[in-house]
Design an enzyme around this catalytic site. Sequence first.
Site, short mmCIF file in Angstrom:
data_model
loop_
_atom_site.label_atom_id
_atom_site.label_comp_id
_atom_site.label_asym_id
_atom_site.label_seq_id
_atom_site.Cartn_x
_atom_site.Cartn_y
_atom_site.Cartn_z
N ASP A 153 0.86 -1.18 -0.11
CA ASP A 153 -0.01 0.03 -0.10
C ASP A 153 0.88 1.23 -0.01
OD1 ASP A 153 -2.44 1.11 -0.15
OD2 ASP A 153 -2.68 1.30 2.40
N HIS A 154 0.40 2.20 -0.75
CA HIS A 154 1.33 3.55 -1.02
C HIS A 154 2.86 3.21 -1.06
CE1 HIS A 154 -2.13 6.16 -0.80
NE2 HIS A 154 -2.59 5.26 -0.15
N ASP B 289 2.94 5.15 -5.38
CA ASP B 289 2.26 6.12 -5.17
C ASP B 289 3.14 7.41 -5.46
OD1 ASP B 289 0.90 8.43 -4.40
OD2 ASP B 289 0.75 7.75 -2.06
N GLU C 277 -1.38 6.04 -8.68
CA GLU C 277 -2.32 7.01 -7.98
C GLU C 277 -2.19 8.10 -8.91
OE1 GLU C 277 -2.85 7.13 -3.79
OE2 GLU C 277 -3.04 9.36 -4.02
N HIS D 27 -7.72 9.61 4.59
CA HIS D 27 -7.05 8.55 5.29
C HIS D 27 -7.53 8.85 6.70
CE1 HIS D 27 -4.15 7.78 1.96
NE2 HIS D 27 -4.96 6.60 1.88
N GLY D 28 -7.48 7.77 7.48
CA GLY D 28 -7.90 8.26 8.96
C GLY D 28 -9.24 8.39 9.35
N HIS E 218 -9.55 5.10 -2.26
CA HIS E 218 -8.56 5.02 -0.62
C HIS E 218 -9.39 5.58 0.28
CE1 HIS E 218 -4.65 3.57 -1.74
NE2 HIS E 218 -5.24 3.51 -3.07
N ASN F 264 -10.14 0.39 -0.17
CA ASN F 264 -9.01 0.44 0.80
C ASN F 264 -9.65 0.56 2.51
OD1 ASN F 264 -7.62 -0.14 -1.41
ND2 ASN F 264 -6.02 1.25 -0.84
N VAL F 265 -9.68 -0.39 3.07
CA VAL F 265 -9.87 -0.27 4.33
C VAL F 265 -9.08 -0.44 5.44
CG1 VAL F 265 -11.88 -0.86 6.01
CG2 VAL F 265 -12.35 -0.98 3.58
ZN LIG Z 1 -4.60 4.82 0.84
#
Ligand SMILES: [Zn+2]
Length: 280
Positions: A82-83, A104, A134, A179-180, A207, A229-230
């Site tokens: 991821d990223h 990314d 991305e 995110h978050g 995302h 994405n989770v």
């Molecule tokens: Zn992401």
Amino acid sequence: MLTNLNKILSDARKGGYAIAQFNFSDLEVAQGIAEGASEMGSSVIFGASEKAIEYAGIENLVDIVKNLSEQFSQIPMALHLDHGKTFEICQKAIEAGFTSVMVDGSKHPFEENIKLTRKVVEFAKGKDISVEGELGMVADLKKLEIDKDAIVFPTGEQAREFIEKTGVDALAVGLGTAHGLPLPDERIHFAVLKEVADAVSAPLVLHGGSNLPTFDVKKAVKMGVCKVNVDTELRQAFTGAIRKDLKDKATLDPREYLGDAREAIKQAVIRKIKEINGEH
Ligand SMILES: [Zn+2]
């Protein structure tokens, strides 16, 4: 079965469904993800970030998912970086046994993003490894507090050019999600999604897929999002279960609270897969 993104996502756009990526950095979360996906009979993508790799060690993450893919052999699973921010981390993940990587380059100017992404695609090609790129930017909660205009939206034309020049298998698009934990006015920008989905046929990736309205998630999937994405929702489930156990029980046995947390992950994964694709 451990496989790449292409095999998992090949029919998703045509079929109007999405597969969830769940992030993990330890054994119990990974087990909960595998158990939940298996109960739903759903393919699943294990996401590991650079921070997860630093935390757990790349070989440990690979071995955990390899073992789970053998235990749950009827479920197609991918292990996806991821990223990945550099070519080197993508190369390292591929060489360690990841079946898929996200490169990314979204913080770079468009042409540099293309150059970095193409380099990773060229390395992955012939190794049966899929690559996600991305475009635009998924907002970072902390940065957004400083700069509210931090979100950049890509155009359909940029998406078409990016895919043509890089050869990526899937495309993450900055759609206004972060995110978050949820932001006050966080929402999916459907006009941006529609423009990109009309311009390209590649599977699109959402995302920041935690804590969004269910209706919006389903709508995005119908419009071309094939991978959601989770991360945050699983962290909430895991940490919530541990917090409750430590408050309620006088236990010294990590297996007790980590076992409950693993079960909470399984239930969160089942809920999320149902949310993304309906009850079936
Ligand atoms: Zn992401």
